[in-house]
Scaffold this motif. Structure first.
Motif, PDB file in Angstrom:
ATOM      1  N   UNK A 129       0.828  -1.205   0.000  1.00 61.96           N
ATOM      2  CA  UNK A 129       0.000   0.000   0.000  1.00 61.96           C
ATOM      3  C   UNK A 129       0.861   1.254   0.000  1.00 61.96           C
ATOM      4  N   UNK A 130       1.893   1.279   0.835  1.00 62.90           N
ATOM      5  CA  UNK A 130       2.763   2.457   0.895  1.00 62.90           C
ATOM      6  C   UNK A 130       3.496   2.681  -0.427  1.00 62.90           C
ATOM      7  N   UNK A 131       3.850   1.593  -1.096  1.00 63.55           N
ATOM      8  CA  UNK A 131       4.570   1.703  -2.360  1.00 63.55           C
ATOM      9  C   UNK A 131       3.660   2.085  -3.522  1.00 63.55           C
ATOM     10  N   UNK A 132       2.338   2.022  -3.311  1.00 63.63           N
ATOM     11  CA  UNK A 132       1.397   2.357  -4.366  1.00 63.63           C
ATOM     12  C   UNK A 132       1.389   1.358  -5.503  1.00 63.63           C
ATOM     13  N   UNK A 133       1.725   0.105  -5.201  1.00 59.39           N
ATOM     14  CA  UNK A 133       1.802  -0.926  -6.224  1.00 59.39           C
ATOM     15  C   UNK A 133       0.534  -1.763  -6.258  1.00 59.39           C
ATOM     16  N   UNK A 134       0.160  -2.190  -7.431  1.00 57.94           N
ATOM     17  CA  UNK A 134      -0.970  -3.110  -7.542  1.00 57.94           C
ATOM     18  C   UNK A 134      -0.558  -4.430  -6.910  1.00 57.94           C
ATOM     19  N   UNK A 135      -1.512  -5.059  -6.211  1.00 57.30           N
ATOM     20  CA  UNK A 135      -1.194  -6.308  -5.520  1.00 57.30           C
ATOM     21  C   UNK A 135      -2.426  -7.181  -5.457  1.00 57.30           C
ATOM     22  N   UNK A 136      -2.198  -8.471  -5.363  1.00 53.64           N
ATOM     23  CA  UNK A 136      -3.320  -9.393  -5.312  1.00 53.64           C
ATOM     24  C   UNK A 136      -2.908 -10.727  -4.752  1.00 53.64           C
ATOM     25  N   UNK A 137      -3.902 -11.509  -4.369  1.00 57.81           N
ATOM     26  CA  UNK A 137      -3.680 -12.847  -3.841  1.00 57.81           C
ATOM     27  C   UNK A 137      -4.629 -13.799  -4.562  1.00 57.81           C
ATOM     28  N   UNK A 138      -4.161 -15.003  -4.848  1.00 56.17           N
ATOM     29  CA  UNK A 138      -4.966 -15.981  -5.586  1.00 56.17           C
ATOM     30  C   UNK A 138      -6.236 -16.315  -4.808  1.00 56.17           C
ATOM     31  N   UNK A 139      -7.383 -16.166  -5.468  1.00 52.65           N
ATOM     32  CA  UNK A 139      -8.670 -16.568  -4.909  1.00 52.65           C
ATOM     33  C   UNK A 139      -9.455 -17.264  -6.017  1.00 52.65           C
ATOM     34  N   UNK A 140      -8.866 -18.334  -6.528  1.00 50.24           N
ATOM     35  CA  UNK A 140      -9.394 -18.987  -7.708  1.00 50.24           C
ATOM     36  C   UNK A 140     -10.773 -19.585  -7.529  1.00 50.24           C
ATOM     37  N   UNK A 141     -11.130 -19.944  -6.305  1.00 45.54           N
ATOM     38  CA  UNK A 141     -12.426 -20.569  -6.089  1.00 45.54           C
ATOM     39  C   UNK A 141     -13.580 -19.629  -6.456  1.00 45.54           C
ATOM     40  N   UNK A 142     -13.339 -18.330  -6.447  1.00 45.14           N
ATOM     41  CA  UNK A 142     -14.402 -17.372  -6.735  1.00 45.14           C
ATOM     42  C   UNK A 142     -14.846 -17.390  -8.193  1.00 45.14           C
ATOM     43  N   UNK A 143     -14.036 -17.958  -9.071  1.00 45.08           N
ATOM     44  CA  UNK A 143     -14.303 -17.826 -10.491  1.00 45.08           C
ATOM     45  C   UNK A 143     -14.718 -19.127 -11.161  1.00 45.08           C
ATOM     46  N   UNK A 144     -15.006 -20.156 -10.384  1.00 51.44           N
ATOM     47  CA  UNK A 144     -15.515 -21.396 -10.957  1.00 51.44           C
ATOM     48  C   UNK A 144     -16.966 -21.190 -11.400  1.00 51.44           C
ATOM     49  N   UNK A 145     -17.336 -21.651 -12.589  1.00 47.29           N
ATOM     50  CA  UNK A 145     -18.679 -21.372 -13.117  1.00 47.29           C
ATOM     51  C   UNK A 145     -19.813 -21.784 -12.181  1.00 47.29           C
TER      52      UNK A 145
END
Length: 315
Positions: A129-145
């Motif tokens: 957050x301090x660096x102002x960088x885009x960041x993310x964590x894998x949450x693959x279960x959210x995108x299963x049809x």
């Protein structure tokens, strides 16, 4: 109309998830011509493979059209053509690896869990957050049809008032005696960040928070059903983390959920119950930290045999 390449280094590219899930997805996007941008341009991922085994890296790179690869992380962190660092390697040491990428000005995307402890996870989210960088964590279960469809049913109040929930997850992972194990041996060693609770309960956290209500407290018991296994080389080793966990979640509104998870047995049906939706947290990595918080609470509950409340996390 044109294409805009974006370099993405994948650490742990030769691992099971790195190869079959993450690299495969990036190569599919490339094959489709990239992601459409405004003005008719396309963003085309340029995967770069990073790992420890040069033989396996070279073979994987050749199998995917001659991708770049290396065993030297620092060389890629200083490469201006690399925009994103993705860590799909073992959990142990992830905060140090991701922290180095943030310090180098790279956007970061991490497999879960993002750390082994809550202080490490929060520190990582704050750094990004301090660096102002885009960041993310894998949450693959959210995108299963099927799970997206489940979310739609929930949104139209198909289920009515939710009174109780049960989630069963089971995967029979071979111990290596008669057949090779389907999971790497580091998953069963504490020193490398292994353990079912740390690995799988990060999924259960975002699933429940997004669909049925925030988890407010947890009661958990876990055990090691198969105490001895064989590693990738056929050598026996002692399992010093849990491979089965049984938990009860108390959700906002007082709803109780029963959750059983195992890397030593399989349920009759595949794992069930998760969806897309909900407002994002202030930082994607903070959401990852919430999964680590749940894992720590599960271990505390197992030790002390009592309910553990989960305080709100903020940056």
């Amino acid at each position: 109309m044109g294409t805009r390449p974006i370099g993405i280094v994948i650490e742990g590219a030769t691992g099971r998830l790195g190869t079959t899930q993450h690299l495969r997805s990036l190569m599919a996007i490339r094959a489709e011509g990239g992601l459409p941008l405004g003005g008719g341009d396309s963003l085309v991922p340029e995967p770069v493979l990073l790992g420890r085994n040069p033989t396996r890296l070279a073979a994987l790179a050749a199998a995917n059209g001659g991708l770049k690869w290396s065993t030297e992380r620092d060389a890629y962190l200083t490469d201006p053509d690399i925009a994103i660092y993705f860590d799909a390697s073992a959990t142990g040491g992830r905060p140090e690896r991701a922290g180095a990428a943030i310090a180098a000005g790279k956007h970061v995307y991490l497999e879960k869990p993002i750390a082994e402890t809550l202080p490490e996870a929060l520190a990582l989210a704050r750094r990004a957050q301090r660096a102002g960088l885009k960041n993310g964590v894998v949450q693959d279960k959210l995108f299963l049809p099927g799970l997206q469809k489940l979310r739609k049913l929930y949104d139209v109040d198909f289920f009515g008032q939710v009174l109780s929930i049960r989630l069963d997850f089971g995967w029979w992972v071979f111990d290596g005696e008669l057949h090779p194990a389907q999971r790497p041996s580091w998953n069963y060693r504490k020193e490398t960040g292994g353990g079912l609770v740390l690995d799988m309960f990060a999924h259960w956290r975002y699933i429940f928070d997004r669909l049925l209500g925030e988890i407010r407290a947890v009661s958990c018991s876990h055990t090691t059903a198969i105490p001895r296994r064989r590693d990738e080389r056929g050598n026996g080793y002692e399992v010093d983390v849990e491979d089965s966990a049984f938990a009860t979640f108390e959700l906002a509104g007082g709803v109780l959920a029963q959750v059983s998870s195992s890397w030593a047995s399989r349920v009759k049906r595949d794992d069930l119950g998760h969806v897309v939706g909900g407002a994002p947290f202030p930082s994607p990595l903070l959401e990852g930290a919430k999964g680590v918080q749940l894992a720590e609470a599960c271990h505390q509950s197992n030790r002390e045999r009592r309910w553990i409340d989960l305080p709100e996390l903020t940056l």
